[in-house]
Design a protein around this motif. Structure first.
Motif, PDB file in Angstrom:
ATOM      1  N   GLU A 163      10.383 -30.923   7.498  1.00  0.00           N
ATOM      2  CA  GLU A 163       9.411 -30.881   6.710  1.00  0.00           C
ATOM      3  C   GLU A 163       8.938 -29.503   6.309  1.00  0.00           C
ATOM      4  O   GLU A 163       8.820 -29.131   5.141  1.00  0.00           O
ATOM      5  N   ARG A 164       9.080 -28.600   7.300  1.00  0.00           N
ATOM      6  CA  ARG A 164       8.945 -27.229   7.020  1.00  0.00           C
ATOM      7  C   ARG A 164       9.712 -26.463   6.177  1.00  0.00           C
ATOM      8  O   ARG A 164       9.669 -25.742   5.103  1.00  0.00           O
ATOM      9  N   ARG A 165      11.200 -27.040   6.242  1.00  0.00           N
ATOM     10  CA  ARG A 165      12.101 -26.597   5.188  1.00  0.00           C
ATOM     11  C   ARG A 165      11.975 -26.915   3.886  1.00  0.00           C
ATOM     12  O   ARG A 165      12.220 -25.968   2.968  1.00  0.00           O
ATOM     13  N   VAL A 166      11.437 -28.196   3.731  1.00  0.00           N
ATOM     14  CA  VAL A 166      11.083 -28.616   2.642  1.00  0.00           C
ATOM     15  C   VAL A 166      10.118 -27.859   1.995  1.00  0.00           C
ATOM     16  O   VAL A 166      10.107 -27.602   0.702  1.00  0.00           O
ATOM     17  N   VAL A 167       9.021 -27.690   2.660  1.00  0.00           N
ATOM     18  CA  VAL A 167       7.890 -26.798   2.133  1.00  0.00           C
ATOM     19  C   VAL A 167       8.370 -25.330   1.640  1.00  0.00           C
ATOM     20  O   VAL A 167       7.932 -24.817   0.538  1.00  0.00           O
TER      21      VAL A 167
END
Length: 130
Positions: A101-105
């Motif tokens: 999810e952090r990679r998406v953000v």
């Protein structure tokens, strides 16, 4: 066992091994940032926030949801999330977000920043030509 916030402390690198056994880079900067002292995860097991090796998918998802519930009640959730995005922290649940999810953000932020730079560039060119 170390907690997510403490896992960046000196000497805590072994607690943050990836499932492949790789050791992430050690960061000493948290000693200067008092935001982590009020983190809700300091009273929970780090195993809740970091995956054991070869964890089955269903168990991982359940563990991550439980970790996110701890994060949801945390008074420093946003500070923790920004820390994890700024590092970037490659493993575990930080600020209520998994590593994926952090990679998406981060990807969305990079795209947004690129779009903003383009808008500014075009605006400057129009003023110059105008």
């Amino acid at each position: 066992m170390l907690h997510p916030i403490e896992s960046s402390a000196p000497g805590a690198v072994a607690a943050r091994r990836s499932p492949s056994g790789a050791v992430p880079q050690q960061h000493d900067h948290l000693d200067d940032n008092p935001w982590h002292t009020g983190a809700a995860c300091r009273s929970d097991e780090a195993g809740l926030f970091f995956a054991p090796s070869k964890e089955p998918t269903a168990a991982r998802l359940a563990r991550e949801e439980q970790a996110k519930r701890v994060c949801a009640r945390c008074p420093v959730l946003l500070e923790c999330r920004e820390h994890a995005l700024a590092q970037p922290e490659p493993y575990g649940v930080w600020g209520g977000l998994t590593a994926a999810e952090r990679r998406v953000v981060l990807s969305r932020r990079r795209r947004r920043d690129g779009e903003l730079r383009e808008v500014r560039r075009v605006g400057v060119e129009r003023r110059i030509a105008g």
